[in-house]
Structure formats: C-alpha cells, structure tokens
Design a protein around this motif. Structure first.
Motif, short mmCIF file in Angstrom:
data_model
loop_
_atom_site.label_atom_id
_atom_site.label_comp_id
_atom_site.label_asym_id
_atom_site.label_seq_id
_atom_site.Cartn_x
_atom_site.Cartn_y
_atom_site.Cartn_z
N PRO A 169 36.38 47.85 45.70
CA PRO A 169 35.51 48.86 43.95
C PRO A 169 34.71 47.28 43.59
CG PRO A 169 37.85 49.48 44.34
CD PRO A 169 37.62 48.19 45.39
N VAL A 170 34.59 46.21 43.25
CA VAL A 170 33.39 45.46 42.97
C VAL A 170 32.99 45.71 43.64
CG1 VAL A 170 33.35 43.04 42.91
CG2 VAL A 170 35.70 43.75 42.73
N TYR A 171 32.69 44.95 45.23
CA TYR A 171 31.60 45.32 46.38
C TYR A 171 30.18 47.03 46.03
CZ TYR A 171 34.12 41.20 48.19
OH TYR A 171 34.73 40.36 48.28
N GLN A 172 31.54 47.95 46.02
CA GLN A 172 30.73 48.90 45.57
C GLN A 172 29.83 49.16 44.45
OE1 GLN A 172 31.32 51.20 48.06
NE2 GLN A 172 29.52 52.62 47.04
N ALA A 173 30.04 48.20 43.48
CA ALA A 173 29.36 48.25 41.78
C ALA A 173 29.05 47.62 42.08
CB ALA A 173 30.73 48.16 41.14
N LEU A 174 28.43 46.10 42.64
CA LEU A 174 27.59 45.78 42.81
C LEU A 174 26.57 46.15 43.51
CD1 LEU A 174 29.40 42.77 44.15
CD2 LEU A 174 27.46 42.80 42.17
N ARG A 175 26.67 47.41 44.51
CA ARG A 175 25.28 47.85 44.97
C ARG A 175 24.71 48.75 44.33
NH1 ARG A 175 28.37 50.94 50.33
NH2 ARG A 175 29.38 49.26 50.56
N ALA A 176 25.12 49.11 42.57
CA ALA A 176 24.26 50.08 42.00
C ALA A 176 23.61 48.93 41.04
CB ALA A 176 25.33 50.75 41.48
N GLN A 177 24.17 47.74 40.69
CA GLN A 177 24.04 46.55 39.89
C GLN A 177 23.51 46.46 40.30
OE1 GLN A 177 27.46 44.99 36.81
NE2 GLN A 177 28.62 47.41 37.23
N LEU A 178 23.20 44.97 41.72
CA LEU A 178 22.64 44.39 42.25
C LEU A 178 21.27 45.18 42.02
CD1 LEU A 178 25.01 41.69 44.05
CD2 LEU A 178 23.81 41.46 42.17
N ALA A 179 21.10 46.27 42.53
CA ALA A 179 19.26 46.86 43.09
C ALA A 179 18.71 46.71 42.00
CB ALA A 179 20.25 48.14 42.97
N GLY A 180 17.32 45.99 43.23
CA GLY A 180 16.59 45.69 42.29
C GLY A 180 16.78 44.25 42.07
N ARG A 181 17.68 43.26 42.30
CA ARG A 181 17.32 42.45 41.83
C ARG A 181 17.84 41.39 42.74
NH1 ARG A 181 21.10 43.25 37.82
NH2 ARG A 181 20.69 41.77 35.70
N ASP A 182 16.69 39.89 43.13
CA ASP A 182 16.37 39.15 43.74
C ASP A 182 17.71 38.38 44.16
OD1 ASP A 182 15.88 37.42 46.25
OD2 ASP A 182 14.38 36.33 44.34
N VAL A 183 18.64 38.91 45.36
CA VAL A 183 19.84 37.84 45.57
C VAL A 183 19.65 37.25 47.68
CG1 VAL A 183 21.29 39.83 44.85
CG2 VAL A 183 20.53 40.25 47.28
N SER A 184 18.42 37.22 47.05
CA SER A 184 17.98 36.61 48.46
C SER A 184 18.64 35.04 48.57
CB SER A 184 16.67 36.64 48.54
OG SER A 184 15.96 35.15 47.97
N ARG A 185 18.78 34.77 47.40
CA ARG A 185 19.05 32.99 47.09
C ARG A 185 20.67 32.78 47.27
NH1 ARG A 185 16.08 30.08 43.28
NH2 ARG A 185 16.85 28.49 43.97
N VAL A 224 29.89 43.90 52.59
CA VAL A 224 28.80 42.84 51.26
C VAL A 224 28.04 41.80 51.19
CG1 VAL A 224 29.67 40.97 49.79
CG2 VAL A 224 31.18 41.77 50.69
N VAL A 225 27.37 41.55 53.03
CA VAL A 225 26.15 41.86 53.48
C VAL A 225 24.82 42.46 53.61
CG1 VAL A 225 25.38 40.05 55.30
CG2 VAL A 225 27.01 39.31 54.44
N GLU A 226 26.02 43.82 54.02
CA GLU A 226 24.51 44.23 54.17
C GLU A 226 24.31 45.53 53.34
OE1 GLU A 226 26.17 45.64 58.43
OE2 GLU A 226 24.65 44.54 60.03
N PRO A 227 25.48 45.71 52.79
CA PRO A 227 25.16 47.10 51.47
C PRO A 227 24.46 46.17 50.13
CG PRO A 227 27.80 46.72 51.80
CD PRO A 227 26.29 45.51 52.92
N LEU A 228 24.41 44.74 50.12
CA LEU A 228 24.49 44.17 48.59
C LEU A 228 22.66 43.56 49.47
CD1 LEU A 228 27.26 42.70 47.10
CD2 LEU A 228 26.58 45.39 47.00
N GLY A 229 22.15 43.84 50.90
CA GLY A 229 21.42 42.64 51.22
C GLY A 229 21.17 41.15 51.20
#
Ligand code: F6R
Length: 240
Positions: free
Chosen positions: A42-58, A86-91
C-alpha cells in the motif's frame, strides 16, 4: 517508539507515502530502505500518485534482503519484486536501487559488498519494515544478534510456509537468504515498521513492548531513537 493506529492498510500507505515524499522534497537523493512482501505494497501504491510529477531521478534505495540461489529473473526474486512494485511504477533509476546479491558464486563476500554500498551512499534515511509472524525483521530470524550485519541466514520453516504463497509449492521456496542485519537496520535514520491483521498482533506486541530479545528480532527497534510503528486495529490488538 511512536505507535500510529490507522483504519486500513490504504490509510497506512498514504501516511507513510507522505512521509517519504516530504523526505524526497528535502533531499532529492534520499536513500530509501525498501521491504518486500505484502505489507509495504500500500505504501508503494500510494507513492505512485503522490510522487507523480516529481523528479525522482536521484532517489536511491536498498532492499532489505534476497533469496540465495534464486535466479534474479525469477518473478519472486526480490530483485524482480522491487523492479515490478517499486522501480518501474515509480520511475526510479534502476542503477540506484540495490538488492543484495543472492548468487551462490559470489555469496562469500556479498554481505560485505552490500554493507560497503550502503556506507558509500551515506546510510539509509528511511527504512520501511514489515514483520514476520515469528517476529523477524528483514530475514533476521529468531536468534539473530542485535549487532548482526548483512549475511546469509537459513529461513525458518514458519517463514518458508508464510512465503509459499508466492511460489508453486513450499518446496520451491529457497532455504537460505541474504539479509541486512539487525545492526545494519538500526543504523537507518528513521525506521517505519508496518503491520496489518490479527496474524501480526503477537509479533507487534513483542517488538514494541516485549523484552529486548534475539528470540523476537523485531524487539531491536526499541533500541532505535526514531522508530514509527504504523498498524491497523487488528495488528495493534495485543498492545497494552
Ligand atoms: C521482506 C522482509 C520481511 C517481511 C516479513 C513480512 O523484505 O524483510 O521481513 O517484511 O516477512 O512479510 P509480509 O509483509 O508478506 O507479511
């Protein structure tokens, strides 16, 4: 430790995801400690929405554990699970996400190598943890030293039974794993342990309120200055 009782795994996921987003906002190259199994989903699921649009490249990450001798391409290797959940859905950048190397050929120094990689990254900022019905965290089964570092362990019969649901049969569950030690986990700057359901109530009570004992490795979290326990009512039901 701080105990937070939430209504549902989804609510827990949203809460912990918010904590992680705030961390990444403060520190774009944050080092996350990643758990596998059902609990953190559920954490990784919620992160999909919450991290959308953020730069997570680092963003960087270190998984807690891996099976020994499993093909990394096997769908239930923790390398595959971390990639898929984690890696693929969150980019995230796969190069920055580490999983202990369970290959038999290099297992002699895999623990040391992993410790060195965590060290080089400057340590884990926020470690997500689940807990086993036998009280393990990571795959530190009962009897694990509080000072232990990343090493090979034998899975208990209980854990192999618990994890058989991910495999065709219990015979396919590996016998050994490589896991961060309790000493390794305790060095993360913030521990967030999640648990849901009646089946975890005993382990949660032991971890949070029981005596410090290697027989219930989760009790090591009591030694940590910044540990947050996020549980639903059922998992909290044996707390005083
Ligand atoms: C997984 C891990 C384990 C699990 C524990 C609970 O990386 O280290 O400690 O967190 O076995 O598993 P679930 O969440 O599937 O009940």
């Amino acid at each position: 430790a701080e105990v937070v009782i939430v209504e549902s795994p989804e609510a827990a996921g949203a809460l912990v995801a918010t904590e992680i987003v705030e961390l990444i906002d403060r520190r774009p190259d944050a080092v996350l400690g990643l758990a596998t199994g059902s609990t953190p989903l559920p954490v990784y699921q919620a992160l999909r929405a919450q991290l959308a649009g953020r730069d997570v490249s680092r963003v960087r990450g270190f998984a807690l554990d891996e099976y020994v001798g499993i093909d990394p391409a096997h769908p239930e290797s923790y390398r595959s699970v971390i990639t898929r959940e984690v890696v693929e859905p969150l980019g995230l950048d796969p190069q920055r996400i580490h999983v202990p190397n369970g290959a038999e050929a290099t297992i002699q120094h895999a623990g040391e190598d992993y410790e060195a990689a965590i060290q080089e990254a400057g340590g884990v900022d926020l470690q997500i943890l689940g807990i086993g019905t036998d009280g393990h965290i990571g795959f530190n089964e009962p009897g694990s030293s509080f000072a232990s570092r990343t090493r090979v362990k034998t899975l208990t019969e209980q854990t192999r039974e618990d994890n058989a649901r991910f495999f065709d049969s219990i015979d396919d569950v590996p016998m050994h794993c490589i896991t961060q030690g309790l000493g390794t986990i305790l060095q993360a700057r913030h521990l967030v342990l999640l648990a849901f359901g009646e089946g975890k109530a005993e382990a949660v009570a032991g971890a949070v309120e029981g005596p410090l004992t290697a027989l219930l490795p989760g009790s090591a979290i009591q030694l940590h200055p910044h540990a947050t326990i996020v549980v639903d009512e059922a998992a909290a039901s044996r707390l005083q």
